[in-house]
Design an enzyme around this catalytic site. Structure first.
Site, short mmCIF file in Angstrom:
data_model
loop_
_atom_site.label_atom_id
_atom_site.label_comp_id
_atom_site.label_asym_id
_atom_site.label_seq_id
_atom_site.Cartn_x
_atom_site.Cartn_y
_atom_site.Cartn_z
N CYS A 54 -4.91 26.71 37.74
CA CYS A 54 -3.68 27.66 37.58
C CYS A 54 -3.41 28.27 36.13
O CYS A 54 -2.68 29.37 36.20
CB CYS A 54 -2.69 26.54 37.96
SG CYS A 54 -2.70 25.66 39.40
N ASP A 86 -0.52 19.51 40.04
CA ASP A 86 -0.29 18.91 41.40
C ASP A 86 -1.39 18.48 42.10
O ASP A 86 -1.42 17.79 42.59
CB ASP A 86 0.73 19.74 42.23
CG ASP A 86 2.35 19.79 41.89
OD1 ASP A 86 2.44 19.20 40.50
OD2 ASP A 86 3.06 20.08 42.28
N CYS A 127 0.97 26.83 37.14
CA CYS A 127 0.91 25.69 38.10
C CYS A 127 2.68 25.54 38.64
O CYS A 127 3.41 26.09 37.88
CB CYS A 127 0.76 24.46 37.59
SG CYS A 127 -0.83 23.93 37.78
N ASP A 128 2.77 24.95 39.61
CA ASP A 128 3.99 24.77 40.27
C ASP A 128 5.41 24.48 39.60
O ASP A 128 6.08 25.26 39.53
CB ASP A 128 4.08 23.56 41.41
CG ASP A 128 2.79 23.74 42.42
OD1 ASP A 128 2.21 24.80 42.32
OD2 ASP A 128 2.77 23.10 43.33
N LYS A 129 5.18 23.58 38.78
CA LYS A 129 6.36 23.21 38.09
C LYS A 129 6.78 24.11 36.84
O LYS A 129 7.80 24.03 36.07
CB LYS A 129 6.44 21.67 37.83
CG LYS A 129 6.24 20.68 38.72
CD LYS A 129 6.93 20.90 39.57
CE LYS A 129 6.82 20.44 41.24
NZ LYS A 129 5.53 20.61 41.80
N CYS A 199 -2.63 28.00 43.37
CA CYS A 199 -3.26 27.64 44.89
C CYS A 199 -2.68 28.96 45.67
O CYS A 199 -1.70 29.31 45.62
CB CYS A 199 -2.61 26.33 45.08
SG CYS A 199 -3.14 25.02 44.47
N GLU A 449 4.96 14.22 45.64
CA GLU A 449 4.61 14.98 46.77
C GLU A 449 3.79 14.03 47.44
O GLU A 449 2.91 13.28 47.11
CB GLU A 449 3.91 16.19 46.44
CG GLU A 449 4.79 17.30 45.52
CD GLU A 449 4.03 18.51 45.61
OE1 GLU A 449 4.79 19.49 45.29
OE2 GLU A 449 2.92 18.56 45.64
N SER A 475 4.16 19.00 49.28
CA SER A 475 3.56 20.19 48.67
C SER A 475 4.02 21.31 49.40
O SER A 475 4.32 21.16 50.81
CB SER A 475 2.25 20.03 48.53
OG SER A 475 1.43 21.20 48.45
#
Length: 564
Positions: A54, A86, A127-129, A199, A449, A475
């Site tokens: 990511c 994640d 990335c996600d966060k 992702c 998650e 997720s």
């Protein structure tokens, strides 16, 4: 926007005065001359690292954005912060660090910006966060700035179809069920992640990328290009230039991220079948500005917003397909045409949303993004459930679900590990309601998650025949009748902590209910005897987080922001 805003509103503290001679001497050692000292200073913060795909090319992207700042008359300063993967943290204790990292990202960028007196910020997430973390700090500082998404990974190819990380998690479940062999499992592992980027479905990262455009904090049209696409260079330069334009005009995040902008953000999340994690991230970003966004707001907007994008995990297509169909701006245009978007909201370009979308055409020769007269679903992809088991709410993604309600016996587990062991041992049956507790923000601590569990159930072929609820979270790749963020959490005495094996539970995403069918007298007896399970012994960051964090229903934040 202010006609009297000083572009050097912060850096003048160091740039001027004989008493700051030593401060400026340090800057000269890292490349500043008289020209740069006299210009506005713009921090270019990224979450580059070699830890995860990511973020693996964000250093290159940050340098291009920094050049955009310099070309527009600013002095750029590159720096990094952390990002927790994640995907790599999933399914073990490492995932406890994930949501905590959102706060660390915001806090660390704040400290860099304040300590070094930067005037503006280009914030680059992957990335996600890191996406909500960067948006949180843009809101908190309220310095002129721009958000940049590092881009999605290209889909892998396996057996003549596009595959994503979701396929690898579900392959692990299929392998445990004996449906695929070691060779096929390895083939999935080697196919799903072909290079740099986040992702590739409408999971949390791409959901929040869409959110960043809908909020107006990312340039409209900028987020859909894959991480490795050559066209990203132009967007990155434009982002640097836009940050300087914001400084020169005094356009601040608080001018852009209004309540109506947050409603636009919810709309794009629900119309794309996006991640349940917006129930954490949008309230957290809004709180930094003194705006209260609630789960009820998500429900209200989801009820009146059709699902217009047919995206994985609940649909057919991946992030690259969105890009090839014209990008996130086409989804925004479809929402605007449907009357589901506030077109008068300002964006970071200095134009309104309607102005930015005026010339956007929804291509007719594609199936990814639909119009309101032919929606994937007449309403949005997220539902908020409340009831005796979740007085303060829980959240469920209904995109792609045909069976949206189930009443069944509770299968109760006090950790993700306990649950996964039961799943792997094939002890979960069709019709069960799986309860995973003590995984909330405080109880985890860290609110893990549960993708490993949910993907394993899907891989075994029963993912749509059971329900699962947790005070943890899911997720964006999770699918099935899965309720996250059940509030209050078990660790603070929530009803989820009182459930016993075999209790009857109803999960009803049609009528938005989550109920425990136990007599009140029996619940009172259990409550009187209830002692929460102690959180796992931790030191350092997780301990501090558990002491400070608030409920998931309010974003799981560690400080009240301007709402305080």
């Amino acid at each position: 926007m202010s006609d009297t805003f000083d572009p050097k509103h912060h850096s003048k503290t160091i740039a001027r005065g004989a008493d700051k001679t030593a401060n400026r001497a340090m800057l000269r050692a890292v490349g500043f001359g008289d020209k740069e000292i006299g210009q506005p200073w713009v921090g270019v913060a990224s979450v580059w690292s070699e830890a995860t795909p990511c973020n693996s090319n964000l250093d290159e992207q940050a340098r291009i954005a920094a050049k955009g700042v310099r070309d527009a008359g600013g002095a750029s300063r590159l720096f990094n912060t952390i990002s927790v993967s994640d995907g790599i943290g999933m399914g073990h204790a490492g995932m406890k660090a994930s949501l905590v990292s959102r706060e660390v990202i915001a806090d660390s960028v704040e400290l860099m910006m304040r300590a070094h007196c930067y005037d503006g910020l280009v914030a680059i997430g992957g990335c996600d966060k890191s996406l909500p973390g960067m948006l949180m700090i843009l809101a908190r500082l309220d310095f002129p700035g721009v958000f940049v998404y590092g881009g999605s990974i290209l889909p892998g190819r396996h057996k003549d179809k596009d595959v994503t990380i979701q396929d690898a998690f579900e392959a692990a479940g299929a392998h445990a069920a004996g449906k695929i062999d070691d060779e096929e499992l390895k083939a999935d592992e080697c196919a799903v992640c072909p290079g740099a980027g986040a992702c590739g479905g409408q999971y949390t990262a791409n959901t929040m990328a869409c959110v960043s455009e809908a909020l107006g904090m990312a340039l409209i049209g900028s987020t859909s290009a894959p991480a490795v696409a050559e066209e990203r260079e132009a967007w990155l330069k434009r982002a640097g230039e836009a940050a300087m334009n914001c400084l020169n005009t005094g356009l601040k995040p608080s001018d852009i991220m209004t309540r109506k902008a947050f409603e636009n953000a919810i709309a794009i999340a629900v119309t794309t079948g996006g991640s349940t994690n917006i129930g954490l991230h949008l309230p957290a970003i809004a709180a930094e500005l003194g705006i209260e966004i609630t789960l009820d707001d998500i429900q209200r907007i989801s009820d009146k917003t059709p699902t217009l994008a047919d995206l994985r995990p609940g649909g057919k297509f991946v992030a690259l397909d969105v890009h090839n169909a014209g990008g996130v701006q086409v989804i925004l245009k479809a929402l605007l045409d449907a009357g589901c978007l506030h077109g008068d909201c300002m964006t970071v370009s200095g134009k309104t949303m309607a102005e930015e979308l005026a010339d956007i055409v929804i291509p007719a020769d594609q199936q990814v993004i639909r119009t309101a007269d032919n929606p994937v679903s007449p309403d949005g992809g997220l539902k908020i459930v409340k009831g005796s088991l979740a007085p303060n709410g829980g959240i469920v993604k209904v995109t792609g679900l045909t069976n949206k309600s189930l009443t069944g016996p509770a299968r109760v587990f006090n950790s993700e590990e306990e649950t996964m062991a039961a799943v792997q041992a094939r002890q979960i049956n069709k019709g069960d309601v799986v309860v995973i507790r003590y995984e909330g923000p405080k109880g985890g601590p860290g609110m893990r998650e549960m993708l490993g569990v949910t993907a394993a159930l899907v891989g075994q072929g029963i993912g749509y025949d059971v329900a699962l609820l947790t005070d943890g979270r899911f997720s964006g790749a999770t699918r099935g009748l899965m309720v996250g963020h059940v509030c209050p959490e078990a660790a603070v005495g929530g009803p989820i902590g009182l459930v016993e094996e075999g209790d009857s539970i109803t999960v009803d995403a049609v009528n938005c209910r989550l109920d425990l069918h136990v007599e009140e007298a029996e619940l009172a007896r259990r409550k009187a005897a209830f002692e929460p399970k102690p959180a796992d012994a931790q030191n350092g960051a997780l301990t501090k987080y558990a002491q400070l964090v608030g409920p998931a229903s309010k974003g799981a934040v560690t400080h009240p922001g301007r709402l305080g």
